[in-house]
Design a protein around this motif. Structure first.
Motif, short mmCIF file in Angstrom:
data_model
loop_
_atom_site.label_atom_id
_atom_site.label_comp_id
_atom_site.label_asym_id
_atom_site.label_seq_id
_atom_site.Cartn_x
_atom_site.Cartn_y
_atom_site.Cartn_z
N ILE A 1 -17.71 36.45 10.86
CA ILE A 1 -17.69 37.70 11.61
C ILE A 1 -16.60 37.68 12.68
N GLU A 2 -16.48 36.58 13.39
CA GLU A 2 -15.47 36.49 14.45
C GLU A 2 -14.38 35.52 14.04
N THR A 3 -13.13 35.97 14.15
CA THR A 3 -11.97 35.15 13.84
C THR A 3 -11.04 35.14 15.05
N TYR A 4 -9.98 34.37 14.96
CA TYR A 4 -9.03 34.28 16.07
C TYR A 4 -7.62 34.50 15.55
N THR A 5 -6.69 34.74 16.45
CA THR A 5 -5.28 34.88 16.10
C THR A 5 -4.62 33.53 16.32
N ASP A 6 -4.17 32.94 15.24
CA ASP A 6 -3.54 31.62 15.28
C ASP A 6 -2.07 31.78 15.67
N VAL A 7 -1.83 31.95 16.95
CA VAL A 7 -0.50 32.27 17.47
C VAL A 7 0.54 31.21 17.09
N ASN A 8 0.18 29.94 17.19
CA ASN A 8 1.16 28.89 16.92
C ASN A 8 1.10 28.36 15.48
N GLY A 9 0.21 28.90 14.65
CA GLY A 9 0.16 28.53 13.24
C GLY A 9 -0.32 27.13 12.94
N ASN A 10 -1.06 26.49 13.85
CA ASN A 10 -1.51 25.12 13.60
C ASN A 10 -2.92 25.03 12.98
N ASN A 11 -3.55 26.17 12.70
CA ASN A 11 -4.89 26.25 12.10
C ASN A 11 -5.99 25.70 13.01
N ASP A 12 -5.70 25.49 14.26
CA ASP A 12 -6.71 25.09 15.25
C ASP A 12 -6.86 26.21 16.27
N PHE A 13 -8.06 26.35 16.80
CA PHE A 13 -8.28 27.35 17.85
C PHE A 13 -7.83 26.77 19.18
N ASP A 14 -6.75 27.31 19.73
CA ASP A 14 -6.20 26.84 21.00
C ASP A 14 -6.51 27.81 22.14
N GLY A 15 -7.49 28.66 21.95
CA GLY A 15 -7.88 29.61 22.98
C GLY A 15 -9.04 29.10 23.79
#
Length: 176
Positions: free
Chosen positions: A36-50
């Protein structure tokens, strides 16, 4: 030749007859979570950095979609390789499968049976199945005849709690 004895009351609706026939039952239940909830992978590393409590990403590098409006990232973390790796999509469904077998020789007390349940997840702690085991026992199923295994799937949700955010002590396991 005499007729086989009538079935005795058996746990979970099983067939328990002393007739020298093997009875098998199987079931498959889809347990694929809905992302349901996803994130924007700004740096493209497939990790949540938020930050888990900053939907807009104003304090941290990556925003997330706060679908339920609670101000917190309700991620479904994949169990296996590294922490902070939330699922963004579902690539393949996961399931729980059960296999139940009974076989009792003719003219014996029909008590020989077992169940094998396997779950498409990275692993399971024993305590996660205590409630299920108690329900089986309440239905008359002998607990020592229940085998539970996991397929060790590294793309399934974290069922142990190791792959959330260990630095901030956020478990990756969803209790539900």
């Amino acid at each position: 030749e005499s007729d086989p004895p009538p079935p005795i009351p058996a746990p979970l609706g099983m067939t328990l007859l002393a007739d020298d026939i093997t009875y098998v039952g199987t079931a498959v239940v889809d347990i694929t979570p809905e992302i349901i909830e996803t994130y924007t992978d700004v740096n493209g590393n497939n990790d949540f950095d938020g930050c888990f409590d900053a939907p807009a990403g104003d304090r941290c590098a990556e925003p997330f979609d706060d679908v339920n409006g609670n101000g917190y990232f309700d991620a479904i973390f994949k169990g296996g390789f590294e922490p902070l790796h939330p699922a963004q999509t579902v690539s393949a469904p996961i399931s729980t499968r059960a296999f139940i077998i009974s076989h009792n020789a003719a003219n014996t007390e029909p008590t020989r049976y077992f169940a094998w349940v396997t779950v498409d997840v990275v692993g399971l702690e024993g305590k996660r199945f205590w409630q299920v085991e108690e329900q089986f026992i309440a239905e008359g199923f002998a607990a020592d005849r229940l085998i539970v295994t996991a397929t060790h799937n590294h793309q399934a949700p974290d069922t142990i709690g190791l792959w959330g955010d260990p630095i901030n002590e956020i478990s990756g396991r969803d209790p539900v």
